[in-house]
Write an enzyme that holds these catalytic residues in place. Structure first.
Site, mmCIF file in Angstrom:
data_model
loop_
_atom_site.group_PDB
_atom_site.id
_atom_site.type_symbol
_atom_site.label_atom_id
_atom_site.label_comp_id
_atom_site.label_asym_id
_atom_site.label_seq_id
_atom_site.Cartn_x
_atom_site.Cartn_y
_atom_site.Cartn_z
ATOM 1 N N ARG A 1 59.879 18.352 51.798
ATOM 2 C CA ARG A 1 58.492 18.678 51.208
ATOM 3 C C ARG A 1 58.101 18.067 49.944
ATOM 4 N NH1 ARG A 1 55.245 23.770 52.978
ATOM 5 N NH2 ARG A 1 53.122 22.780 53.246
ATOM 6 N N HIS B 1 50.961 24.126 56.866
ATOM 7 C CA HIS B 1 50.548 25.482 56.329
ATOM 8 C C HIS B 1 51.388 25.358 55.075
ATOM 9 C CE1 HIS B 1 50.594 29.935 55.802
ATOM 10 N NE2 HIS B 1 49.627 29.771 56.559
ATOM 11 N N TYR B 2 51.320 26.279 54.023
ATOM 12 C CA TYR B 2 52.094 26.296 52.943
ATOM 13 C C TYR B 2 53.446 26.984 53.290
ATOM 14 C CZ TYR B 2 50.615 31.530 52.615
ATOM 15 O OH TYR B 2 50.463 32.702 52.655
ATOM 16 N N ARG B 3 53.712 27.689 54.414
ATOM 17 C CA ARG B 3 54.835 28.246 54.672
ATOM 18 C C ARG B 3 55.799 27.422 55.143
ATOM 19 N NH1 ARG B 3 51.879 33.254 57.069
ATOM 20 N NH2 ARG B 3 52.089 34.656 55.104
ATOM 21 N N TYR B 4 57.134 27.492 55.104
ATOM 22 C CA TYR B 4 58.555 26.864 55.590
ATOM 23 C C TYR B 4 59.110 27.585 56.572
ATOM 24 C CZ TYR B 4 58.085 24.585 50.895
ATOM 25 O OH TYR B 4 57.728 24.060 49.722
#
Length: 181
Positions: A113, A128-131
Site C-alpha cells: 500500500r 477501503h482504508y482497512r487492511y
C-alpha cells in the site's frame, strides 16, 4: 460473474526495493475472492516497464530473485507503464467490487500500500482504508501457537500472482487451524 460489496480484493506487488521514495513497482497482480476466500477471478498480471537506471538500484537479493524468476526480463520487454497498470487493474476490479468497500488484502500488505500510495494513488484510492493482512495472523501464531506454523509452507516464488494465491491459501489454513471455522 458475482459483483458484490462483500468480495475481497487481493493485491501483490514486486518492487525494485523496499523504499517507495527510491524504488519502483515492477509487477502487479490482483485476485478477487468472495467472503469465504473462494477465488472468483484473477486480474491482469502486469510487468511494469522501468528504465535500466531504476533496475540498477536493486540490491543483490532483488536482482538475484527477480532475475531468476524471469521478472527482470519481462520488465525490460514490457510496454506497460505504471498508469497503464493502474487503468487495467481498476478496469478489472470494477467488474467485481464497488470502489471503496474492500479492504486491501495480502501478506505484509502495508508495504504494498505504501508503494501504491506513492506510485499508483488512483489505484490505492479504490480500496477501503482497512487492511486484511495475513502476516498479522502469522505473527500472532508465531507467538501464541508456533507449532501451527509447521503445517503451512510457501513456495516463495516472489511472483505477484503466486504470492497472492499463497496468501489466500495461508489465510484459509489459519481459518481452519486457529479459528476452526
Amino acid at each position: 460473474m458475482s459483483f458484490s460489496d462483500q468480495n475481497l480484493i487481493w493485491v501483490d506487488l514486486e518492487m525494485t526495493g523496499l523504499d517507495p521514495e527510491t524504488h519502483k513497482i515492477i509487477e502487479i497482480a490482483s485476485i478477487v475472492t468472495d467472503s469465504e476466500l473462494n477465488i472468483l477471478a484473477e486480474g491482469p498480471v502486469l510487468a511494469v516497464h522501468q528504465p535500466e537506471e531504476e533496475l540498477a538500484k536493486m540490491d543483490d537479493w532483488c536482482t538475484n530473485t527477480h532475475t531468476a524468476s524471469g521478472l527482470v526480463e519481462r520488465v525490460r520487454n514490457s510496454k506497460i507503464s505504471e498508469q497503464d497498470a493502474v487503468a487495467q487493474t481498476i478496469e478489472f476490479l470494477e467488474k467485481w467490487v464497488p470502489k471503496g468497500v474492500s479492504p486491501i488484502c495480502g501478506n505484509s500488505i502495508g508495504q504494498d500500500r505504501r508503494f501504491l500510495y506513492k506510485h499508483m494513488p488512483e489505484l490505492e484510492e479504490y480500496f477501503h482504508y482497512r487492511y486484511l493482512d495475513v502476516s498479522t495472523l502469522k505473527e500472532l501464531t508465531r507467538r501464541w501457537k508456533p507449532e501451527v506454523l509447521d503445517g503451512f509452507s510457501k513456495q516463495g516464488t516472489h511472483l505477484a500472482l503466486d504470492d497472492i494465491r499463497e496468501s489466500i491459501a495461508e489465510l484459509k489454513y489459519y481459518r481452519e487451524t486457529i479459528f476452526k471455522i
